[in-house]
Design a protein around this motif. Sequence first.
Motif, PDB file in Angstrom:
ATOM      1  N   LYS A  96       0.267  -1.695  -0.013  1.00 44.05           N
ATOM      2  CA  LYS A  96      -0.134   0.001  -0.227  1.00 44.05           C
ATOM      3  C   LYS A  96       0.670   1.463   0.072  1.00 44.05           C
ATOM      4  N   LYS A  97       0.343   1.854  -0.171  1.00 45.93           N
ATOM      5  CA  LYS A  97       1.531   4.005  -0.787  1.00 45.93           C
ATOM      6  C   LYS A  97       1.213   4.233   0.204  1.00 45.93           C
ATOM      7  N   GLU A  98       1.308   5.065   0.872  1.00 40.51           N
ATOM      8  CA  GLU A  98       1.148   6.212   2.405  1.00 40.51           C
ATOM      9  C   GLU A  98      -0.177   7.009   1.594  1.00 40.51           C
ATOM     10  N   GLY A  99      -0.167   7.698   0.590  1.00 45.27           N
ATOM     11  CA  GLY A  99      -0.894   8.570   0.767  1.00 45.27           C
ATOM     12  C   GLY A  99      -2.170   7.794  -0.679  1.00 45.27           C
ATOM     13  N   GLY A 100      -2.485   6.390  -0.262  1.00 48.39           N
ATOM     14  CA  GLY A 100      -3.531   6.108  -1.071  1.00 48.39           C
ATOM     15  C   GLY A 100      -3.117   5.029  -2.045  1.00 48.39           C
ATOM     16  N   GLY A 101      -3.860   4.174  -2.587  1.00 49.59           N
ATOM     17  CA  GLY A 101      -3.321   2.847  -3.494  1.00 49.59           C
ATOM     18  C   GLY A 101      -2.394   2.093  -2.908  1.00 49.59           C
ATOM     19  N   TYR A 102      -2.516   1.551  -4.458  1.00 50.34           N
ATOM     20  CA  TYR A 102      -1.383   0.369  -3.774  1.00 50.34           C
ATOM     21  C   TYR A 102       0.299   0.565  -5.805  1.00 50.34           C
ATOM     22  N   GLN A 103       1.053   0.001  -4.269  1.00 50.22           N
ATOM     23  CA  GLN A 103       2.089   0.104  -5.392  1.00 50.22           C
ATOM     24  C   GLN A 103       2.484  -1.054  -5.989  1.00 50.22           C
ATOM     25  N   GLU A 104       1.664  -2.704  -5.615  1.00 48.07           N
ATOM     26  CA  GLU A 104       1.720  -3.647  -6.404  1.00 48.07           C
ATOM     27  C   GLU A 104       0.292  -4.834  -5.642  1.00 48.07           C
ATOM     28  N   ALA A 105       0.017  -4.873  -6.069  1.00 50.47           N
ATOM     29  CA  ALA A 105      -1.005  -5.972  -5.932  1.00 50.47           C
ATOM     30  C   ALA A 105      -1.198  -7.004  -6.284  1.00 50.47           C
ATOM     31  N   THR A 106      -1.065  -8.604  -6.092  1.00 54.70           N
ATOM     32  CA  THR A 106      -0.986  -9.812  -6.637  1.00 54.70           C
ATOM     33  C   THR A 106      -2.317 -10.573  -5.694  1.00 54.70           C
ATOM     34  N   LEU A 107      -3.172 -11.103  -6.918  1.00 57.17           N
ATOM     35  CA  LEU A 107      -5.038 -11.643  -6.029  1.00 57.17           C
ATOM     36  C   LEU A 107      -4.486 -12.655  -6.337  1.00 57.17           C
ATOM     37  N   SER A 108      -5.309 -13.993  -5.470  1.00 55.81           N
ATOM     38  CA  SER A 108      -5.299 -15.200  -6.371  1.00 55.81           C
ATOM     39  C   SER A 108      -7.149 -14.919  -6.111  1.00 55.81           C
ATOM     40  N   VAL A 109      -7.194 -16.107  -7.813  1.00 63.89           N
ATOM     41  CA  VAL A 109      -8.791 -15.573  -7.990  1.00 63.89           C
ATOM     42  C   VAL A 109      -8.953 -17.454  -9.031  1.00 63.89           C
ATOM     43  N   GLN A 110      -9.939 -18.031  -7.868  1.00 71.05           N
ATOM     44  CA  GLN A 110     -10.268 -19.636  -7.726  1.00 71.05           C
ATOM     45  C   GLN A 110     -11.672 -20.036  -7.923  1.00 71.05           C
ATOM     46  N   GLY A 111     -11.670 -20.625  -9.114  1.00 73.11           N
ATOM     47  CA  GLY A 111     -13.013 -21.510  -9.410  1.00 73.11           C
ATOM     48  C   GLY A 111     -13.314 -21.140 -10.888  1.00 73.11           C
ATOM     49  N   PRO A 112     -14.103 -21.876 -11.298  1.00 72.27           N
ATOM     50  CA  PRO A 112     -15.049 -22.365 -12.857  1.00 72.27           C
ATOM     51  C   PRO A 112     -14.277 -21.257 -13.748  1.00 72.27           C
ATOM     52  N   GLY A 113     -13.287 -21.596 -14.242  1.00 79.67           N
ATOM     53  CA  GLY A 113     -13.533 -20.567 -15.970  1.00 79.67           C
ATOM     54  C   GLY A 113     -12.439 -19.575 -15.750  1.00 79.67           C
ATOM     55  N   ALA A 114     -12.235 -19.959 -13.904  1.00 79.35           N
ATOM     56  CA  ALA A 114     -11.105 -18.983 -13.924  1.00 79.35           C
ATOM     57  C   ALA A 114     -10.501 -17.654 -14.864  1.00 79.35           C
TER      58      ALA A 114
END
Length: 309
Positions: A96-114
Amino acid sequence: SDAKQMAPQYTPGDEMHELALEEARELRSKQAEIASRLQTEMITPDDRDDATSVLVEVRPGVGGDEACLWAEDLVSMYQKYCTAEELRFKVISATKKEGGGYQEATLSVQGPGAWTKFKFESGVHRVQRVPTTEKAGRIHTSTATVAIMPEIDDTSSIDEEKILKEIKFQFCRSGGKGGQNVNKVETAVHATHEPTGIHFFVTQERSQLLNREIATKLVISKLKNMEAEAAAAEEAEMRSSQIGSGGRSEKSRSYNFKENRVTDHRLNQNFSLAVVLEGNLQEPVRLMALQEEKEKLEALERSFQQMPA
């Protein structure tokens, strides 16, 4: 067909004549349908289409603080999309950036047809809007990049034991919810693959060991996907055909807040900004899938034409 041969034997308006013509039309329609189905089945399948687990990597591009805020907005959009599509969603690595927002983010998504539901999100997402910090009301242009990585199976040539030796781990205290343990114990893990510079910062779990395992998995998955993409690019070059994620992902969408418009440059089509930011990506994804199939069929047809007689 027999029906087509029979038709001229009857005078126009004759019941048998009309029946024969109708049968001929039905047979021609079935013939076209079978030909189309055969063409589709001849397309080389993408093994990644079966992936039910993907990593979504969002990073700010140009635009400074506004780009970080835009990256956070994209993460929120994807979270809503996952909810609508009944996919499991979790932020597993983020800075997270101090002033708000992301400097980087990695998300895990799971489920049929991901994979099929996310693969067209790769590329540069450009936003045009007035930042909250802009006092003069000027519109700024910022970008964020999105990379989609399916969980790769064991067919990769990556030597995981070797990779593990090349990863440098740093540990620090994690902020946020989770009780006193979060702030007093060094549970956060920053993993850097030194030969490539690939790095992830993981704070998901309250255990350093678990966060280290997640960070290691992310690094290895990223390397495997880089290997798979390089192989796909080489194959595409050999076929002299730009099908798939290579050329398509260079420029994906522009989001214009003033005009409440999202432009998908690959489709050359506009969508409602408010609708898309609420996670309603189903229509752009559907149209991209149709376009991908069309391009692959065209490439298949070209390859047939180039075959020696």
